[in-house]
Write a protein that holds these residues in place. Structure first.
Motif, PDB file in Angstrom:
ATOM      1  N   ILE A 173      -6.950 -13.183  -0.063  1.00 55.95           N
ATOM      2  CA  ILE A 173      -7.606 -11.927  -0.438  1.00 55.95           C
ATOM      3  C   ILE A 173      -6.653 -10.745  -0.291  1.00 55.95           C
ATOM      4  N   LEU A 201      -5.343  -8.266  -3.344  1.00 54.70           N
ATOM      5  CA  LEU A 201      -5.675  -6.838  -3.342  1.00 54.70           C
ATOM      6  C   LEU A 201      -4.431  -5.979  -3.135  1.00 54.70           C
ATOM      7  N   LEU A 212      -2.162  -5.856  -6.319  1.00 55.42           N
ATOM      8  CA  LEU A 212      -2.724  -4.970  -7.343  1.00 55.42           C
ATOM      9  C   LEU A 212      -2.471  -3.505  -7.000  1.00 55.42           C
ATOM     10  N   MET A 213      -2.653  -3.187  -5.710  1.00 44.23           N
ATOM     11  CA  MET A 213      -2.424  -1.799  -5.288  1.00 44.23           C
ATOM     12  C   MET A 213      -0.958  -1.406  -5.465  1.00 44.23           C
ATOM     13  N   PRO A 245      -3.313   2.259   8.490  1.00 47.16           N
ATOM     14  CA  PRO A 245      -3.655   1.008   9.190  1.00 47.16           C
ATOM     15  C   PRO A 245      -2.451   0.399   9.914  1.00 47.16           C
ATOM     16  N   VAL A 290      -8.170  -9.136   6.683  1.00 50.41           N
ATOM     17  CA  VAL A 290      -7.792  -8.559   5.385  1.00 50.41           C
ATOM     18  C   VAL A 290      -7.534  -7.063   5.558  1.00 50.41           C
ATOM     19  N   ALA A 291      -8.413  -6.397   6.342  1.00 52.33           N
ATOM     20  CA  ALA A 291      -8.279  -4.946   6.519  1.00 52.33           C
ATOM     21  C   ALA A 291      -6.920  -4.568   7.111  1.00 52.33           C
ATOM     22  N   ILE A 335      -3.724  -5.816   4.266  1.00 50.91           N
ATOM     23  CA  ILE A 335      -3.501  -5.229   2.933  1.00 50.91           C
ATOM     24  C   ILE A 335      -2.273  -4.318   2.919  1.00 50.91           C
ATOM     25  N   SER A 336      -2.210  -3.390   3.882  1.00 52.82           N
ATOM     26  CA  SER A 336      -1.117  -2.419   3.900  1.00 52.82           C
ATOM     27  C   SER A 336       0.249  -3.105   3.988  1.00 52.82           C
ATOM     28  N   PHE A 337       0.334  -4.140   4.811  1.00 54.86           N
ATOM     29  CA  PHE A 337       1.623  -4.831   4.961  1.00 54.86           C
ATOM     30  C   PHE A 337       2.037  -5.489   3.646  1.00 54.86           C
TER      31      PHE A 337
END
Lengths: 297, 265
Positions: free
Chosen positions: B76, B80, B83-84, B106, B139-140, B143-145
């Motif tokens: 996930i 995500l 895409l970002m 984060p 996931v939260a 994502i940033s990494f």
């Protein structure tokens, strides 16, 4: 409609809506972060200014009593200890990490291998590494056993569950965070500047303090931030190596959410950690911008 | 350039720091093969403690939970995050710089803050604590990494190849599938591997959002450290170390690879 026409229409639509296309890509990830990162922190803040209810919950209303509790000498002491430990840890990491970064940046043949040896602990389970420290430091640990066998000591030295063990654990845990950014800025350093300094008669020490160190300041500042922040919020190290005697603010937060079940107070403590982090980041951005300005001249 | 030769005392000091970083883990691994049950006196080589691990249901369950959580959260967050990163690197939109700054929050937020704030959310929503809540949390923070790793790869990519494909008549979709994705693939994989490693190793955040019967491996190991069960801890730690080392080695390799042009068929 046949697939080809559909594709043409999709393309045409995308050309007309560039911004929408960008947001279509951003939406799932951004949404996840808003829902499961931003919103929880906002709720946490709301909890910290609400009266305590039964069973750890909150009641309607507004109060600053949870923040006011931090005026209590007991909590001031915890807060102070956390700042002190994080600062000492950052300085210790800087003094030990800088030389390492310097040597890696100067190494030629072994550079990749030396780098890998720093990256490896960076990503290794913090829990496993903390246990490795326990294995060495405790009364029946490797260091005490060896010293006893060699006859250097007659009874074990108390090392585990001391402030020393906590500090050692923090430095051991966060040292790679310091080395990596300093290395990144040293690697970019233009060697001809050092040669110029040498030609102009600068001794090795002067070359280091007048040329190398100032030019690597962005790495030093970034590394200090990367060590200071997790040290501020750490609780595993003082929990396992300090025996929860010398508690830091992280332990206080964890305590309020597990055994003490005072969630609003725990939220306030947690928000103080978050605020300290933001202050540290702001100082970092200030210093970085000043450095780039200086670099431009 | 003799003037840049390193002084001997400096090399010696650095060698000591490397020893400090690695000897504790080496000792841990060596003693996972020690026959003695108590203390650290070497009484002979054994793999008994590894065999014992498989008899412990909590470890097997923990490993399963960690793999399930690791794989789902990695899939996930990689999707995500990629895409970002594509939107940030390839598109102009209002608030782009703000979005980039937001993505760093984060990364700098202490784990304990992430953990307890999610716990409050889940309890407030009456959301059951278990594997799903752990995946949401992982996931939260992942994502940033992923965005940072993939973005670095995207910014280092040669845009001429994509432009060439368009000039040769490929539309956006074809270019994306045949040029962008194959070139970006090592970055995506290396982001995914780092995400999996972080998920697999996480204790702090997981400890707040885990429920009964959904303990991941680090939760089980923490309990073992607390109860002083060994040398099983040495054995399971060694296994964790080996898994992490393989993943990091692979991610490091992929991250360094030069973009392969021919992999686009």
């Amino acid at each position: 409609m046949n697939p080809f026409a559909l594709r043409q229409r999709a393309l045409a639509w995308f050309h007309r809506h560039k911004e929408t296309q960008a947001w279509a890509l951003l939406a799932p990830g951004f949404g996840w972060l808003v829902l499961f990162f931003l919103v929880p922190i906002v709720i946490m803040f709301a909890y910290s200014v609400m009266p305590r209810g039964e069973y750890g919950g909150v009641e309607r209303g507004f109060t600053l009593e949870h923040y006011a509790r931090f005026m209590d000498p007991l909590y001031i002491k915890i807060l102070w200890r956390t700042l002190e430990d994080s600062t000492i840890c950052t300085v210790a990491c800087l003094l030990t990490g800088y030389p390492v970064a310097y040597v890696i940046a100067r190494a030629t043949k072994w550079r990749n291998f030396l780098m890998f040896l720093v990256i490896l602990p960076f990503w290794t389970s913090f829990l496993v590494r903390t246990f490795a420290m326990i294995f060495l430091l405790r009364d029946t640990g490797l260091i005490n056993t060896m010293l006893l066998k060699l006859g250097v000591i007659t009874e074990p030295i108390l090392m585990l569950y001391t402030p020393f063990a906590v500090m050692l654990g923090l430095v051991y845990g966060f040292l790679p965070f310091m080395i990596l950014p300093i290395y990144a800025s040293l690697e970019k350093l233009d060697l001809s500047l050092l040669e110029a300094a040498e030609v102009l008669g600068a001794k090795p020490m002067a070359r280091f303090f007048r040329v190398t160190l100032p030019l690597s300041m962005p790495g030093v500042v970034a590394g200090s931030l990367l060590v200071f922040i997790p040290a501020l919020g750490s609780f595993l190290t003082s929990d396992l190596l300090g025996g929860a005697k010398e508690i830091m603010i992280g332990n206080l937060v964890q305590n309020q959410f597990t055994t003490a079940r005072n969630w609003p107070f725990g939220s306030a403590a947690s928000f103080i950690v978050m605020a300290l982090v933001l202050v540290a980041v702001m100082i970092y951005l200030r210093v970085r911008d000043r450095d780039t300005e200086l670099g431009a001249h | 350039m003799h003037s840049l030769k390193l002084p001997r005392w400096l090399v010696a000091f650095v060698a000591l720091v490397y020893a400090f970083l690695h000897i504790p883990l080496l000792v841990l691994v060596v003693f996972s093969f020690n026959a003695s049950k108590y203390g650290v006196e070497w009484t002979g080589f054994t793999t008994h403690w590894y065999a014992r691990l498989w008899e412990r249901q909590d470890i097997i369950d923990g490993l399963k939970a960690s793999v399930v959580v690791g794989v789902s959260s990695t899939l996930i967050s990689t999707l995500l995050g990629t895409l970002m990163a594509l939107a940030i690197a390839r598109h102009e939109f209002r608030g782009r710089r703000l979005m980039e700054a937001f993505l760093y929050i984060p990364i700098v937020t202490p784990e304990i803050v992430v953990g307890i704030s999610l716990l409050i959310l889940f309890v407030l929503l009456n959301f059951p604590l278990g594997l799903v809540s752990i995946v949401i949390a992982h996931v939260a923070f992942n994502i940033s990494f992923v965005v940072v790793v993939v973005l670095a790869r995207l910014q280092g990519m040669d845009r001429n190849l994509e432009e060439a494909a368009m000039i040769l008549g490929a539309d956006e979709f074809t270019t994306f599938r045949r040029i962008t994705v194959p070139l970006l693939w090592p970055g995506i994989l290396s982001g995914a591997m780092l995400a999996f490693t972080m998920s697999f190793d996480d204790y702090v955040i997981t400890s707040f959002v885990t429920g009964t019967g959904s303990s991941t491996l680090p939760i089980v190991v923490y309990t073992m450290v607390r109860k002083n069960i060994e040398p099983s801890i040495n054995a399971i730690s060694t296994i964790i170390l080996i898994i992490t080392t393989i993943l990091i080695f692979a991610a490091d390799r992929l991250g360094r690879d030069k973009p392969l042009v021919h992999s686009a068929d």
